[in-house]
Design a protein around this motif. Sequence first.
Motif, PDB file in Angstrom:
ATOM      1  N   ALA A  17       0.838  -1.203   0.000  1.00 32.45           N
ATOM      2  CA  ALA A  17       0.000   0.000   0.000  1.00 32.45           C
ATOM      3  C   ALA A  17       0.880   1.263   0.000  1.00 32.45           C
ATOM      4  CB  ALA A  17      -0.972  -0.046   1.174  1.00 32.45           C
ATOM      5  N   ARG A  18       0.690   2.153   0.978  1.00 35.94           N
ATOM      6  CA  ARG A  18       1.421   3.416   0.950  1.00 35.94           C
ATOM      7  C   ARG A  18       2.928   3.206   1.064  1.00 35.94           C
ATOM      8  NH1 ARG A  18       2.739   8.404   3.607  1.00 35.94           N
ATOM      9  NH2 ARG A  18       2.785   7.481   5.683  1.00 35.94           N
ATOM     10  N   LEU A  82       3.675  -3.287   7.347  1.00 35.22           N
ATOM     11  CA  LEU A  82       2.238  -3.138   7.119  1.00 35.22           C
ATOM     12  C   LEU A  82       1.774  -1.733   7.482  1.00 35.22           C
ATOM     13  CD1 LEU A  82       1.211  -6.460   8.945  1.00 35.22           C
ATOM     14  CD2 LEU A  82       1.815  -6.194   6.527  1.00 35.22           C
ATOM     15  N   PRO A  83       1.315  -0.964   6.522  1.00 37.71           N
ATOM     16  CA  PRO A  83       0.709   0.338   6.834  1.00 37.71           C
ATOM     17  C   PRO A  83      -0.539   0.139   7.707  1.00 37.71           C
ATOM     18  CG  PRO A  83       1.177   0.154   4.493  1.00 37.71           C
ATOM     19  CD  PRO A  83       1.358  -1.218   5.078  1.00 37.71           C
ATOM     20  N   PRO A  84      -1.063   1.225   8.287  1.00 33.29           N
ATOM     21  CA  PRO A  84      -2.254   1.102   9.121  1.00 33.29           C
ATOM     22  C   PRO A  84      -3.359   0.330   8.399  1.00 33.29           C
ATOM     23  CG  PRO A  84      -1.360   3.304   9.313  1.00 33.29           C
ATOM     24  CD  PRO A  84      -0.553   2.611   8.245  1.00 33.29           C
ATOM     25  N   LEU A  85      -3.919  -0.669   9.081  1.00 36.30           N
ATOM     26  CA  LEU A  85      -4.891  -1.569   8.464  1.00 36.30           C
ATOM     27  C   LEU A  85      -6.206  -0.827   8.219  1.00 36.30           C
ATOM     28  CD1 LEU A  85      -4.231  -4.721  10.707  1.00 36.30           C
ATOM     29  CD2 LEU A  85      -2.963  -3.899   8.696  1.00 36.30           C
TER      30      LEU A  85
END
Lengths: 88, 88, 148, 148
Positions: A17-18, A82-85
């Motif tokens: 992701a980000r 892992l970016p914020p879920l």
Amino acid sequence: MTLAAPATVTLRVLLFARYAELLGHDTLAITLPAPATVGDVVRSVRSERGGDALPPRVLAAVNLVQASDATALADGDEVALLPPLAGG
Amino acid sequence: MTLAAPATVTLRVLLFARYAELLGHDTLAITLPAPATVGDVVRSVRSERGGDALPPRVLAAVNLVQASDATALADGDEVALLPPLAGG
Amino acid sequence: MRDRVRLVSRPIDTAALAAEVVAPGRGGVVTFLGLVRDHHAGRQVIRLEYSAYAPMAEGELARIVGETEARWPVAVAVEHRLGELAIGDAAVAVVAAAAHRGDAFEACRHVIEEIKRRVPIWKREYYADGTVGWVDPTAAPDQAAAPR
Amino acid sequence: MRDRVRLVSRPIDTAALAAEVVAPGRGGVVTFLGLVRDHHAGRQVIRLEYSAYAPMAEGELARIVGETEARWPVAVAVEHRLGELAIGDAAVAVVAAAAHRGDAFEACRHVIEEIKRRVPIWKREYYADGTVGWVDPTAAPDQAAAPR
């Protein structure tokens, strides 16, 4: 006969992701001096181009299970940042 | 000129589910001396054939709204005697 | 277990999902559906994309369902959709079936809360003004996802 | 209001019912389905019939939904089926849609609890042994409906 522990570990680092956008990759191979922890991997990724934009705390998983900065790594481990879920 | 209140009220009494089975009817017309309450209607229904099997407490509604034994009735009211609810 | 926990890239069929957990002895069925909303933190959303760390997400979903079925006498099925979704599409469905409705309500609620807390899935929103953003439920309120 | 509260004598279409309350701003949808079970108080049920004091039942359902929509920021739709049902058929469906999932869960639960408490509907069960009984949730446990 005892084998010496290897002097380095090579890790497959997954970015999502980000974080993948920031670093411009979704996979990195990182080699670190042994013994290495998740915290060492995060520091190494921060030193990559774009890595300085990672937030102060980064959630991580090792081999598909959530891990802490102190989690010790073995050669060949898969480390995911892992970016914020945001599921659900 | 003032009209005297009628000396009796005639009520349409609805029976449902097990109560209709016990009484053998689902509608009764009952005339009672005024003033009459829901409790009076229940006592009257108990005196009908099969009415002695009604439970000690009977849930009732007057004109589609739940009522108590003390609820006063007017001529023409619809009084429903409701067995234990089992919807849902 | 795994067979009732899925990441999918097609529309979620809630009725089919429910059919996997209903049984003659399970009379209470509670379903949670999370739909794509048309706004977020005051901005108009026109579509969005879900992505996942798929093998970990599937494992975590299976663990959540296993823990839930151990704690309540229920059967649970979950689907989470990935890829591009339109406003109103279902992103996630959780079905809990039980003999007692209280168990079904509590288990269903628990599963969706744990999914939001633990499953590695990300949401990229496309806004009406042409910009794009990653949803961060942990961010400060002025830029955070509206709570749901 | 009334249009989203119905007594029906045909199968309940949960998806159609949900479509009446979902909206772009309501991303959390909780559905409760009550299915006909195959046993009751230890006896095997083969089919059953629901009957109602229909005008009062509709009024009470509408009041319950009105009270619920006043208490939580939700939209609610309810159908209760009457007549003869088979094992596994849905007897009742409650859908609550809200911007916040907690509201949808609480409102949905509240509606089904109030339906069981207040709506004049009765259930006649046909047992495998050929006997028939009216369900009385208030009866002593040995002859009562199993709680659901």
